[in-house]
Enzyme design. Structure first.
Site, short mmCIF file in Angstrom:
data_model
loop_
_atom_site.label_atom_id
_atom_site.label_comp_id
_atom_site.label_asym_id
_atom_site.label_seq_id
_atom_site.Cartn_x
_atom_site.Cartn_y
_atom_site.Cartn_z
N GLY A 1 -5.83 -7.01 -9.75
CA GLY A 1 -6.79 -6.57 -8.75
C GLY A 1 -6.09 -5.97 -7.56
N GLY B 1 -6.22 -5.78 -3.02
CA GLY B 1 -6.78 -6.30 -1.78
C GLY B 1 -6.23 -5.50 -0.63
N GLY C 1 -2.47 -3.61 -0.60
CA GLY C 1 -1.64 -3.64 -1.81
C GLY C 1 -2.30 -4.31 -3.00
N VAL D 1 -2.60 -6.76 -6.51
CA VAL D 1 -2.38 -8.15 -6.87
C VAL D 1 -2.01 -8.19 -8.36
CG1 VAL D 1 -3.37 -10.47 -6.93
CG2 VAL D 1 -4.13 -8.85 -5.18
N ASP E 1 -13.62 -13.89 2.80
CA ASP E 1 -13.72 -13.21 1.51
C ASP E 1 -13.98 -14.24 0.40
OD1 ASP E 1 -13.73 -11.02 -0.20
OD2 ASP E 1 -11.56 -11.06 -0.51
#
Lengths: 341, 154
Positions: A61, A63, A66, A68, A179
């Site tokens: 993923g 965020g 940058g 993940v 989040d």
């Protein structure tokens, strides 16, 4: 560079001139500092803990600032989650927000918060990787893969308690998560320990963690004051937990609209439209929920009355009237389970 | 000086200067540079103090060879820049840090910042005496005295 290394060990004047020479040449410079590093080190420990120690296995993923990745430690084979943080401006060096956030995260130690194992420098040195423990399964996946366990009232209670414990810990350090969503919560399938993760760095960069292969559902869990771009604080996280609580019970997201405006309208349609007293600006939501939550959301019938009461306190539209994570843990809903933390 | 093992002292330097003295001088020099630079940028005193705690913490974990003044200077720049990033609302670009004799490029300073951060394990939030000043002055005098606080800080 080996000549430079031997020279600098022996001759101070020679070394200084080499240093000056190297400083002028960016290519040699990279080597220069590793020479310097070796010199600093004498003890033989590794200087910059380089990214070589870890292998990226796949991107999971992205965020704020940058990507993940899932990865593993080449030596121990231990799985980890790697959160990359780019440095946007070379002139600034390591950004202050990165320094502040990481030193804050380093202080965090709680059984319901994903542990930050270490920070490693990327080989190009224009980013760092935050190495977190990896738990493979997130709450969303868990609800899909193990529906039987996930909908068990005792498990829901246990998970909610753990979410609130982690959150109360964050809030006691004056940290907002901002989040919270099922994708950002890891579950250990062996002992059902739930841990809050924070890969989006929402608080620092206004970004959120978006998982590959998942819908971007960030706004589903956003509190009304966030949707209305008002001032906000710790209550926004409690709102998100309320949404997740309802989702665990009903097996579907509570407010799942495709835009932030529709999201707000949906919230008002279920909880009642707030009214503002005469003469006040719309800064604060004056009124709490006015509708009966259990009646408005049919899927909630399976939830015990104490649970409905807690849920409606978490989904109070007015942030100042919303229950805190700390108080929620003392709610009667948790009376019949053991307090573990 | 207790953190320096004698075995790692290079012989040439040892012949004219003891390790402890060299490091003491270098540290004093670093303090001078930090205070001077603090004044130029208008940083708080606590920023200078914090940078010196980074400096000392770094040297308690890592060794810098005798005579390597450039390393001390680079370390001072990195520590002050890191402290400024923790404490100040506005921070200068790395290229604005003036160091006589040495011209460190931004990417060198950034590397040193990373080295300091890793050495200090990214634990950069330190409690300094400045955090208590206000409390104690209020306690002793029964009121807040901003003038006294600023005098005490200096």
């Amino acid at each position: 560079m080996s000549t430079a290394l031997s020279l600098c060990g022996r001759n101070l004047v020679g070394f200084l001139s080499i240093a000056c020479f190297n400083l002028a040449d960016p290519q040699i410079l990279l080597g220069f500092l590793s020479v310097a590093s070796i010199d600093f080190l004498k003890g033989g420990a590794v200087l910059l803990i380089e990214m070589d120690k870890y292998k990226k296995t796949r991107e999971i993923g992205y965020g704020g600032f940058g990507n993940v990745y899932q990865g593993c430690n080449r030596v121990t084979n231990e799985n980890v989650t790697l959160k990359e943080l780019w440095f946007p401006d070379e002139k600034e060096g390591v950004p202050s927000v990165v320094i502040k956030e990481i030193s804050l995260l380093k202080e965090m130690e709680h059984s319901n918060i994903v542990r930050l194992l270490e920070v490693v420098s990327a080989v190009n040195e224009n980013s760092v990787y935050l190495v977190y423990e990896d738990m493979e399964c997130d709450l969303q996946k868990f609800m899909n893969d193990c529906p039987k366990i996930a909908k068990d009232p005792d498990f829901i209670k246990r998970f909610l308690q753990q979410i609130l414990c982690g959150l109360a810990y964050y809030h006691s350090h004056n940290i907002l998560h901002q989040d919270l969503k099922p994708q950002n919560m890891w579950i250990d399938r062996f002992d059902y320990i739930l841990k809050l993760a924070d890969f989006g760095w929402a608080r620092a960069f206004g970004g959120s963690f978006k998982k590959i292969g998942y819908l971007d559902v960030t706004h589903w869990y956003k509190a009304p004051e966030l949707l209305r771009c008002q001032q906000f604080s710790t209550p926004v996280d409690v709102w998100s937990v309320g949404c997740i609580f309802a989702e665990m019970v009903t097996r579907r997201p509570l407010f799942a609209e495709f835009s932030e405006v529709h999201q707000l309208l949906k919230i008002f349609s279920i909880l009642g439209t707030p009214t503002w007293p005469e003469g006040t600006t719309s800064h604060l939501f004056a009124n709490c929920y006015s509708k009966d939550l259990a009646a408005a959301v049919p899927g909630l019938v399976t939830l015990e009355p104490a649970g409905i009461d807690l849920l409606s306190k978490m989904l109070c539209i007015n942030p100042s009237g919303r229950i805190t994570a700390h108080d929620a843990l003392k709610h009667a809903y948790f009376d019949n389970i053991e307090f573990e933390v | 000086t207790s953190f320096i093992s004698n075995s790692s002292v290079s012989r040439e330097v040892c012949s004219f200067m003891s390790t402890g003295n060299w490091l003491k001088c270098a540290r004093l020099d670093a303090i001078k540079w930090i205070l001077h630079t603090r004044a130029i940028f208008g940083f708080h005193f606590r920023t200078a103090y914090l940078s010196l705690t980074y400096f000392d913490r770094f040297l308690s974990r890592r060794f810098i060879d005798n005579g390597k003044l450039w390393a001390i200077r680079l370390l001072s720049v990195a520590c002050l820049s890191l402290a400024a990033k923790m404490e100040e609302s506005k921070v200068p670009a790395l290229s604005q840090y003036q160091v006589d004799d040495f011209n460190f490029e931004s990417n060198v300073i950034q590397r040193m910042e990373l080295l300091v951060l890793n050495t200090l394990k990214w634990k950069m939030g330190s409690i300094t005496p400045f955090h208590y000043l206000h409390y104690f002055i209020t306690k002793f005098f029964g009121e807040s005295r901003p003038k006294l606080i600023s005098r005490a800080i200096e």
